[in-house]
Design a protein around this motif. Structure first.
Motif, PDB file in Angstrom:
ATOM      1  N   ARG A   1     -46.900  -9.888 -16.105  1.00  0.00           N
ATOM      2  CA  ARG A   1     -46.169 -10.165 -16.850  1.00  0.00           C
ATOM      3  C   ARG A   1     -44.952 -10.395 -16.116  1.00  0.00           C
ATOM      4  O   ARG A   1     -44.471  -9.738 -15.010  1.00  0.00           O
ATOM      5  CB  ARG A   1     -46.054  -8.793 -17.782  1.00  0.00           C
ATOM      6  CG  ARG A   1     -47.334  -8.550 -18.684  1.00  0.00           C
ATOM      7  CD  ARG A   1     -46.873  -7.402 -19.360  1.00  0.00           C
ATOM      8  NE  ARG A   1     -48.289  -6.973 -19.966  1.00  0.00           N
ATOM      9  CZ  ARG A   1     -48.470  -5.749 -20.061  1.00  0.00           C
ATOM     10  NH1 ARG A   1     -48.112  -4.842 -19.269  1.00  0.00           N
ATOM     11  NH2 ARG A   1     -49.778  -5.330 -20.593  1.00  0.00           N
ATOM     12  N   GLY A   2     -44.111 -11.303 -16.540  1.00  0.00           N
ATOM     13  CA  GLY A   2     -42.664 -11.462 -15.977  1.00  0.00           C
ATOM     14  C   GLY A   2     -42.895 -13.017 -14.934  1.00  0.00           C
ATOM     15  O   GLY A   2     -42.457 -13.796 -15.414  1.00  0.00           O
TER      16      GLY A   2
ATOM     17  N   ARG B   1     -45.895 -14.702 -14.140  1.00  0.00           N
ATOM     18  CA  ARG B   1     -46.530 -15.747 -14.495  1.00  0.00           C
ATOM     19  C   ARG B   1     -46.540 -16.031 -16.202  1.00  0.00           C
ATOM     20  O   ARG B   1     -46.642 -17.114 -16.852  1.00  0.00           O
ATOM     21  CB  ARG B   1     -48.068 -15.409 -14.322  1.00  0.00           C
ATOM     22  CG  ARG B   1     -48.276 -15.113 -13.005  1.00  0.00           C
ATOM     23  CD  ARG B   1     -48.209 -16.499 -12.265  1.00  0.00           C
ATOM     24  NE  ARG B   1     -49.293 -17.532 -12.790  1.00  0.00           N
ATOM     25  CZ  ARG B   1     -50.629 -17.346 -12.396  1.00  0.00           C
ATOM     26  NH1 ARG B   1     -51.378 -16.634 -11.680  1.00  0.00           N
ATOM     27  NH2 ARG B   1     -51.400 -18.478 -13.028  1.00  0.00           N
ATOM     28  N   LEU B   2     -46.282 -14.752 -17.066  1.00  0.00           N
ATOM     29  CA  LEU B   2     -46.201 -15.102 -18.356  1.00  0.00           C
ATOM     30  C   LEU B   2     -45.066 -13.981 -18.663  1.00  0.00           C
ATOM     31  O   LEU B   2     -44.565 -12.792 -18.309  1.00  0.00           O
ATOM     32  CB  LEU B   2     -47.318 -14.269 -19.151  1.00  0.00           C
ATOM     33  CG  LEU B   2     -48.715 -14.724 -19.073  1.00  0.00           C
ATOM     34  CD1 LEU B   2     -49.834 -13.760 -19.585  1.00  0.00           C
ATOM     35  CD2 LEU B   2     -48.961 -16.025 -20.105  1.00  0.00           C
ATOM     36  N   CYS B   3     -43.884 -14.690 -19.360  1.00  0.00           N
ATOM     37  CA  CYS B   3     -42.592 -14.238 -19.589  1.00  0.00           C
ATOM     38  C   CYS B   3     -42.579 -14.098 -21.077  1.00  0.00           C
ATOM     39  O   CYS B   3     -42.335 -15.184 -21.651  1.00  0.00           O
ATOM     40  CB  CYS B   3     -41.423 -14.767 -18.840  1.00  0.00           C
ATOM     41  SG  CYS B   3     -39.821 -14.121 -19.351  1.00  0.00           S
ATOM     42  N   MET B   4     -42.177 -12.991 -21.721  1.00  0.00           N
ATOM     43  CA  MET B   4     -41.875 -12.945 -23.195  1.00  0.00           C
ATOM     44  C   MET B   4     -40.674 -12.638 -23.538  1.00  0.00           C
ATOM     45  O   MET B   4     -39.995 -11.680 -23.150  1.00  0.00           O
ATOM     46  CB  MET B   4     -42.937 -11.820 -23.916  1.00  0.00           C
ATOM     47  CG  MET B   4     -42.930 -11.767 -25.411  1.00  0.00           C
ATOM     48  SD  MET B   4     -44.573 -10.759 -26.043  1.00  0.00           S
ATOM     49  CE  MET B   4     -44.370 -11.158 -27.693  1.00  0.00           C
ATOM     50  N   ILE B   5     -40.020 -13.350 -24.510  1.00  0.00           N
ATOM     51  CA  ILE B   5     -38.689 -13.209 -25.007  1.00  0.00           C
ATOM     52  C   ILE B   5     -39.004 -12.760 -26.441  1.00  0.00           C
ATOM     53  O   ILE B   5     -39.289 -13.528 -27.415  1.00  0.00           O
ATOM     54  CB  ILE B   5     -37.865 -14.546 -24.800  1.00  0.00           C
ATOM     55  CG1 ILE B   5     -37.523 -14.751 -23.384  1.00  0.00           C
ATOM     56  CG2 ILE B   5     -36.434 -14.499 -25.560  1.00  0.00           C
ATOM     57  CD1 ILE B   5     -36.956 -16.267 -22.897  1.00  0.00           C
TER      58      ILE B   5
ATOM     59  N   VAL C   1     -36.668  -5.497 -12.737  1.00  0.00           N
ATOM     60  CA  VAL C   1     -37.997  -6.472 -12.962  1.00  0.00           C
ATOM     61  C   VAL C   1     -38.234  -7.514 -11.930  1.00  0.00           C
ATOM     62  O   VAL C   1     -39.185  -7.616 -11.407  1.00  0.00           O
ATOM     63  CB  VAL C   1     -37.479  -7.400 -14.546  1.00  0.00           C
ATOM     64  CG1 VAL C   1     -38.632  -8.319 -14.346  1.00  0.00           C
ATOM     65  CG2 VAL C   1     -37.380  -6.704 -15.690  1.00  0.00           C
ATOM     66  N   LEU C   2     -36.889  -7.985 -11.159  1.00  0.00           N
ATOM     67  CA  LEU C   2     -37.275  -8.812 -10.036  1.00  0.00           C
ATOM     68  C   LEU C   2     -37.881  -8.235  -9.002  1.00  0.00           C
ATOM     69  O   LEU C   2     -38.694  -8.866  -8.264  1.00  0.00           O
ATOM     70  CB  LEU C   2     -35.718  -9.372  -9.709  1.00  0.00           C
ATOM     71  CG  LEU C   2     -35.138 -10.341 -10.730  1.00  0.00           C
ATOM     72  CD1 LEU C   2     -33.938 -10.883 -10.156  1.00  0.00           C
ATOM     73  CD2 LEU C   2     -35.990 -11.541 -10.917  1.00  0.00           C
TER      74      LEU C   2
ATOM     75  N   VAL D   1     -34.886 -17.179 -13.616  1.00  0.00           N
ATOM     76  CA  VAL D   1     -34.886 -16.895 -12.189  1.00  0.00           C
ATOM     77  C   VAL D   1     -36.510 -16.569 -11.786  1.00  0.00           C
ATOM     78  O   VAL D   1     -36.750 -17.074 -10.910  1.00  0.00           O
ATOM     79  CB  VAL D   1     -34.331 -15.407 -12.107  1.00  0.00           C
ATOM     80  CG1 VAL D   1     -34.574 -14.912 -10.776  1.00  0.00           C
ATOM     81  CG2 VAL D   1     -32.675 -15.655 -12.189  1.00  0.00           C
ATOM     82  N   LEU D   2     -37.238 -16.206 -12.734  1.00  0.00           N
ATOM     83  CA  LEU D   2     -38.453 -15.985 -12.506  1.00  0.00           C
ATOM     84  C   LEU D   2     -39.529 -17.139 -12.483  1.00  0.00           C
ATOM     85  O   LEU D   2     -40.495 -17.024 -11.896  1.00  0.00           O
ATOM     86  CB  LEU D   2     -39.319 -14.915 -13.726  1.00  0.00           C
ATOM     87  CG  LEU D   2     -38.628 -13.302 -13.674  1.00  0.00           C
ATOM     88  CD1 LEU D   2     -39.169 -12.856 -14.936  1.00  0.00           C
ATOM     89  CD2 LEU D   2     -39.222 -12.674 -12.399  1.00  0.00           C
ATOM     90  N   GLU D   3     -38.915 -18.199 -13.178  1.00  0.00           N
ATOM     91  CA  GLU D   3     -39.653 -19.326 -13.315  1.00  0.00           C
ATOM     92  C   GLU D   3     -41.444 -19.067 -13.546  1.00  0.00           C
ATOM     93  O   GLU D   3     -42.115 -19.673 -12.908  1.00  0.00           O
ATOM     94  CB  GLU D   3     -39.578 -20.215 -11.912  1.00  0.00           C
ATOM     95  CG  GLU D   3     -38.130 -20.754 -11.597  1.00  0.00           C
ATOM     96  CD  GLU D   3     -38.144 -21.605 -10.270  1.00  0.00           C
ATOM     97  OE1 GLU D   3     -39.197 -21.331  -9.375  1.00  0.00           O
ATOM     98  OE2 GLU D   3     -37.322 -22.135 -10.297  1.00  0.00           O
ATOM     99  N   PRO D   4     -41.655 -18.584 -14.708  1.00  0.00           N
ATOM    100  CA  PRO D   4     -42.847 -18.265 -15.193  1.00  0.00           C
ATOM    101  C   PRO D   4     -43.738 -19.455 -15.389  1.00  0.00           C
ATOM    102  O   PRO D   4     -43.159 -20.684 -15.745  1.00  0.00           O
ATOM    103  CB  PRO D   4     -42.889 -17.445 -16.453  1.00  0.00           C
ATOM    104  CG  PRO D   4     -41.355 -17.800 -16.841  1.00  0.00           C
ATOM    105  CD  PRO D   4     -40.747 -18.000 -15.981  1.00  0.00           C
TER     106      PRO D   4
END
Length: 273
Positions: free
Chosen positions: A84-85, A87-91, A112-113, A166-169
């Motif tokens: 989560r974050g 690979r998979l980021c949920m808004i 989170v980072l 930033v995370l580039e999921p």
């Protein structure tokens, strides 16, 4: 190439066994935006939370959810947290619920980072500041020092989009991200999603009841009703040649609202002239 594959996803209530989502299957390709539309209670949000394994203990799910060659359903919960974050980021639809009210938004985003990057604090702050500027948040360092209740819903949504930058999921899941926003702010946030697609180049699942937004963003549309996918197709086909009566109803309702709005604006212009 499919980044995410959902195979025969079924969700039901643990007590009583009532089915809420019945055997849904779909895939999302690299760089593609798949929209899921339907009325409230159709299973859209449950599907997104099932992908993230965030549905509560009162619900059960079966089927396979493949992120690349990884079956997310087989992962221990601790491993799933690492997916989560990054690979998979949920808004989510309510930006306030996504943040810890006891922390400044900057402290929360850095926490989170820290899960995904071994960066010094200065690098995290610099990366976040650049991302905040890119989504139209001026004075980013001042914004990062503020608490969630001090920011508007639109600013909180932009912060979540900035975190995704930033995370580039591999996959971004946006669950009704404009529902709680006024029309002007919603338009601005949608434009940020358009830019996010162009910048990140990853896959996106966009859940919305607003077909105007969907038409702007999506390559493919899934139409859900009563927990089932009743129609699917590319965006042009859904808007021009939908087959299912429910899909035709959704499209015609959107077109009627657009005509009514145009008539109202036209009438107002005539009155002023």
């Amino acid at each position: 190439m499919n980044v995410l594959e959902v195979e025969q996803l079924r969700i039901w209530q643990a007590a009583g066994g009532q089915a809420l989502v019945s055997g849904s299957s779909f895939a999302v390709k690299q760089g593609q935006c798949v929209a899921i539309v339907g009325e409230s209670g159709s299973g859209k949000s449950l599907t997104c939370k099932a992908i993230m394994r965030l549905n509560g203990r009162s619900l059960r799910q079966s089927g396979r959810i493949l992120l690349g060659d990884v079956d997310l359903g087989e992962l221990p919960l601790q491993d799933m947290r690492r997916y989560r974050g990054k690979r998979l980021c949920m808004i989510m639809q309510n930006g306030m619920s996504a943040f810890d009210p006891s922390q400044s938004v900057g402290a929360f985003l850095q926490s989170v980072l820290q899960v995904h990057y071994d960066w010094p604090r200065s690098q995290m702050q610099e990366s976040l500041a650049v991302a905040l500027l890119s989504v139209g948040l001026r004075e980013p360092l001042a914004v990062l020092r503020r608490y969630p209740h001090e920011l508007s819903g639109g600013m909180l949504q932009r912060l979540m989009i900035a975190l995704a930058i930033v995370l580039e999921p591999d996959v971004i899941i946006a669950d009704e991200p404009t529902t709680a926003l006024d029309a002007v702010t919603a338009y601005e946030v949608v434009e940020q999603f358009v830019q996010l697609r162009e910048r990140a180049g990853g896959a996106m699942i966009f859940v919305s009841h607003d077909l105007g937004v969907v038409r702007r963003l999506a390559d493919e549309i899934l139409v859900m009703k009563d927990g089932e996918i009743v129609e699917r197709g590319d965006t042009k086909h859904i808007f021009s040649a939908a087959r299912h009566p429910y899909t035709r109803y959704l499209v015609s309702s959107k077109e009627e609202l657009s005509r009514h709005y145009t008539q109202l604006m036209g009438g107002r212009t005539d009155a002023q002239g």
